[in-house]
Structures are given as structure tokens and as C-alpha cells.
Design an enzyme around this catalytic site. Sequence first.
Site, PDB file in Angstrom:
ATOM      1  N   SER A   1       0.828  -1.210   0.000  1.00  0.00           N
ATOM      2  CA  SER A   1       0.000   0.000   0.000  1.00  0.00           C
ATOM      3  C   SER A   1       0.858   1.254   0.000  1.00  0.00           C
ATOM      4  CB  SER A   1      -0.864  -0.012   1.266  1.00  0.00           C
ATOM      5  OG  SER A   1      -1.446   1.253   1.481  1.00  0.00           O
TER       6      SER A   1
ATOM      7  N   TYR B   1      -1.439  -0.201  10.429  1.00  0.00           N
ATOM      8  CA  TYR B   1      -1.731  -0.817   9.124  1.00  0.00           C
ATOM      9  C   TYR B   1      -0.546  -0.648   8.172  1.00  0.00           C
ATOM     10  CZ  TYR B   1      -3.370  -1.191   4.357  1.00  0.00           C
ATOM     11  OH  TYR B   1      -3.456  -1.515   3.028  1.00  0.00           O
TER      12      TYR B   1
ATOM     13  N   LYS C   1       2.254  -3.438   6.466  1.00  0.00           N
ATOM     14  CA  LYS C   1       2.534  -3.589   5.032  1.00  0.00           C
ATOM     15  C   LYS C   1       4.032  -3.439   4.768  1.00  0.00           C
ATOM     16  CE  LYS C   1      -1.359  -4.761   3.424  1.00  0.00           C
ATOM     17  NZ  LYS C   1      -1.508  -6.068   2.751  1.00  0.00           N
TER      18      LYS C   1
HETATM   19  N1  UFG Z   1     -12.399  12.372   2.550  1.00  0.00           N
HETATM   20  C1  UFG Z   1     -13.291  13.425   2.699  1.00  0.00           C
HETATM   21  N2  UFG Z   1     -14.590  13.121   2.977  1.00  0.00           N
HETATM   22  C2  UFG Z   1     -15.045  11.844   3.124  1.00  0.00           C
HETATM   23  C3  UFG Z   1     -14.118  10.783   3.000  1.00  0.00           C
HETATM   24  C4  UFG Z   1     -12.798  11.081   2.720  1.00  0.00           C
HETATM   25  O1  UFG Z   1     -12.923  14.588   2.587  1.00  0.00           O
HETATM   26  O2  UFG Z   1     -16.238  11.655   3.385  1.00  0.00           O
HETATM   27  C5  UFG Z   1     -11.007  12.674   2.178  1.00  0.00           C
HETATM   28  C6  UFG Z   1      -9.968  12.193   3.157  1.00  0.00           C
HETATM   29  O3  UFG Z   1      -9.828  13.109   4.219  1.00  0.00           O
HETATM   30  C7  UFG Z   1      -8.742  12.091   2.234  1.00  0.00           C
HETATM   31  C8  UFG Z   1      -9.337  11.709   0.877  1.00  0.00           C
HETATM   32  O4  UFG Z   1     -10.729  12.003   0.961  1.00  0.00           O
HETATM   33  O5  UFG Z   1      -8.147  13.344   2.137  1.00  0.00           O
HETATM   34  C9  UFG Z   1      -9.189  10.246   0.544  1.00  0.00           C
HETATM   35  O6  UFG Z   1      -9.625   9.500   1.672  1.00  0.00           O
HETATM   36  P1  UFG Z   1      -9.794   7.920   1.646  1.00  0.00           P
HETATM   37  O7  UFG Z   1     -10.230   7.521   3.016  1.00  0.00           O
HETATM   38  O8  UFG Z   1     -10.634   7.502   0.495  1.00  0.00           O
HETATM   39  O9  UFG Z   1      -8.328   7.406   1.314  1.00  0.00           O
HETATM   40  P2  UFG Z   1      -6.940   7.660   2.051  1.00  0.00           P
HETATM   41  O10 UFG Z   1      -6.086   8.393   1.069  1.00  0.00           O
HETATM   42  O11 UFG Z   1      -7.100   8.231   3.388  1.00  0.00           O
HETATM   43  O12 UFG Z   1      -6.496   6.158   2.279  1.00  0.00           O
HETATM   44  C10 UFG Z   1      -6.043   5.378   1.246  1.00  0.00           C
HETATM   45  C11 UFG Z   1      -6.404   3.917   1.442  1.00  0.00           C
HETATM   46  C12 UFG Z   1      -5.725   3.358   2.672  1.00  0.00           C
HETATM   47  C13 UFG Z   1      -4.266   3.676   2.628  1.00  0.00           C
HETATM   48  C14 UFG Z   1      -4.044   5.142   2.435  1.00  0.00           C
HETATM   49  C15 UFG Z   1      -2.598   5.525   2.367  1.00  0.00           C
HETATM   50  O13 UFG Z   1      -7.792   3.768   1.581  1.00  0.00           O
HETATM   51  O14 UFG Z   1      -5.881   1.970   2.698  1.00  0.00           O
HETATM   52  O15 UFG Z   1      -4.670   5.549   1.223  1.00  0.00           O
HETATM   53  O16 UFG Z   1      -2.063   5.089   1.189  1.00  0.00           O
HETATM   54  F1  UFG Z   1      -3.700   3.304   3.808  1.00  0.00           F
END
Ligand code: UFG
Length: 333
Positions: free
Chosen positions: A117, A141, A145
Site C-alpha cells: 500500500s 496498518y 505492510k
Molecule cells: N475524505 C473526505 N470526505 C469523506 C471521505 C474522505 O474529505 O467523506 C477525504 C480524506 O480526508 C482524504 C481523501 O478524501 O483526504 C481520501 O480519503 P480515503 O479515506 O478515500 O483514502 P486515504 O487516502 O485516506 O487512504 C487510502 C487507502 C488506505 C491507505 C491510504 C494511504 O484507503 O488503505 O490511502 O495510502 F492506507
Amino acid sequence: MTYLITGGAGYIGAHVVRAMTQAGERAVVLDDLSTGERDRVPAEVPFVHGSTLDRPLLDRLIREHGVTGVVHLAAKKQVGESVEQPLHYYRENVEGLRVLLEAVVDGGVRQFVFSSSAAVYGMPDVELVTEETPCLPMSPYGETKLAGEWLVRAVGRAHGVATSCLRYFNVAGTAEPELADTGVFNLVPMVFEKLTERRAPLIFGDDYATPDGTCVRDYIHVEDLADAHLAAARRLTEASETGENPDLTLNIGRGEGVSVREMVELIGEITGHHALAPTVTARRPGDPARVVASADLVSKELGWQARHDVRAMITSAWAGWCRRHPEAVAERG
Ligand code: UFG
């Protein structure tokens, strides 16, 4: 070749099974169904219900199915949950991998593709994250990884197993509505859920040092990601045949940054729910401002390139969502 695909009943795993079997590879799936769903695996693909922590089961499976390569996706993957349950995450993701690798080595399996990841990078302070960018995971997590990658590479070197660690960026979309992600843990399904409830989607912070102030991510269609697994598995098989013993660690992204605001607006347009303007709330702790892959190495090593854009990811994900939530369409407005 027969590939053991662990976690093959999960969202990403099922897409890997689909890509590999459609390309003519033989597959057998192992899944404990803790989050996976049995009916994501086609009836003609052998399915074994169980865990990678079960060594006797693994030995039997490898022997009886003549497994020659492994694609290991079975893992826990929620960042927040990993903070609350680190022991569980290390057991499932690191110990589960260690036991599987023992069975791989003893069973004479020579190819191993590991699902990693972008979480291994933590908060990268670079425009494009390359595979050389320092790994500083921010959650248990991400740590599991990274530790998993170390173990995979060490075992590969010590025991002559060709290995590849694929670092997924932000995965979205579906190849078929039936295979869609069922979890509501990422931006796209979280916005879908709000729109279905006729509530405003949330943007977690718009004061980041990015062009529109919201976080920037690199979204990758799950079908492209699945193709990358197929390409990696085939590359390892070819390498083994020529006596090479590669350990390929590769970013799987598109190299294109898309902001949260851009995503939310595009989701509104595609779903027809654009009247529901997003609400900006506080930052979510631990979110890096920008995580975008350099996808040069994977294209050089595997000749792989993403084919689907963000629009295709959202459109397909929405079809999958509407299948499970018919009220989402009826309530559009
Ligand atoms: N976000 C919002 N509103 C929401 C949901 C998410 O603004 O309702 C934002 C989050 O704050 C973030 C972006 O959208 O800035 C993406 O969020 P995600 O939760 O979809 O994804 P992340 O980048 O946080 O996480 C992803 C993977 C994880 C991994 C991580 C780091 O889902 O498994 O990238 O690589 F660990």
C-alpha cells in the site's frame, strides 16, 4: 501455472481472480470470509474457506492444487481500526504472511506477489512519490505492510522465490456491479452514502497547501490494478524460467493527482446529485496533503499502464452502489 489467490473473495481480490482467469491462468482462492463474499468468486474457480494462519490447510492446498505461484491479498486494511487493534493487525497481516511464506518455501512455490500500500510512505513531502521515497508509515496498518514487504524480500532472496510488492494508491471503481466494494470507508462510497441519504457530502479540511486547499490523491481503477497483478505474476514466471530472481517493488497509481473537491464535484455530476453541495468540516487526523505516485517504474518493469480515468471509476462504482442501494437512484434530486 496455478495461482493461489488469498483474499480472492474480497473487493480487490475478486478483481484479480477475474483478470487472471480471463487471461487463461488457473486460480484457486483462499479466503476466511471475514470481509469477503463467497459469491464474488466464480463457481468454476476452486474456493477454500480458511486462513493463511492455518499451516496444515496451506500445505494441503498447495499440494492438492499444484500451486506454483501466490498472489497474497488477504489482510486487514482499515487504518483507524489498526490504531485500535494493533495486535490483531500484526497477527493477521504479518504473522498470516509469515506462515504463508513458510508454506510457500516448503511447498516449492517460486513466485509471490504481495499486496502492499501507499500507506508505507506515510506523509510523503514530494510532488511524486517514487519507490525510493523514504517509507515512514503513520499507522499500524502501514507498518504491517512495510514489515510484510521486508519479509517478502528477505524470504525471496534467501529461498530463491521471485517476488513483487505492489504498492496500491487509492483504489476505486468496479469491473462489474456484482464485484463492487461493499465497505463505506473511502471517499467515493462515503460520498455515495451521503447523497443516498440526501445529505451533504463532507470534505475533511480545505486548508491544506494544495491548489484548492483539499487533499490530493492518485485514484486507480480496480480493473487496472488487477491487470497489474496479472502482469507482475507473468513477469515473475518468465523471470523464474530464465533463472532470474527479481524482487520488484512497484507503485500502482496513475501519476495524476485529483483533489477531494474535484472528486466530490465529479461524483455529484455523474450521479445527478449535484444539487447537494459539500460541507467542509475539520481535517481528519493523519491525512497527508498530497499522495501521488510516480508510475514510471511499473510501466518500465511490467509494460503496464492504467487505462481508466476517474470518471470511469466513479461511474462503475455508482452502478455497483445502486445495485445494493436502489433507493439511491429513486431519491436523486
Ligand atoms: N475524505 C473526505 N470526505 C469523506 C471521505 C474522505 O474529505 O467523506 C477525504 C480524506 O480526508 C482524504 C481523501 O478524501 O483526504 C481520501 O480519503 P480515503 O479515506 O478515500 O483514502 P486515504 O487516502 O485516506 O487512504 C487510502 C487507502 C488506505 C491507505 C491510504 C494511504 O484507503 O488503505 O490511502 O495510502 F492506507
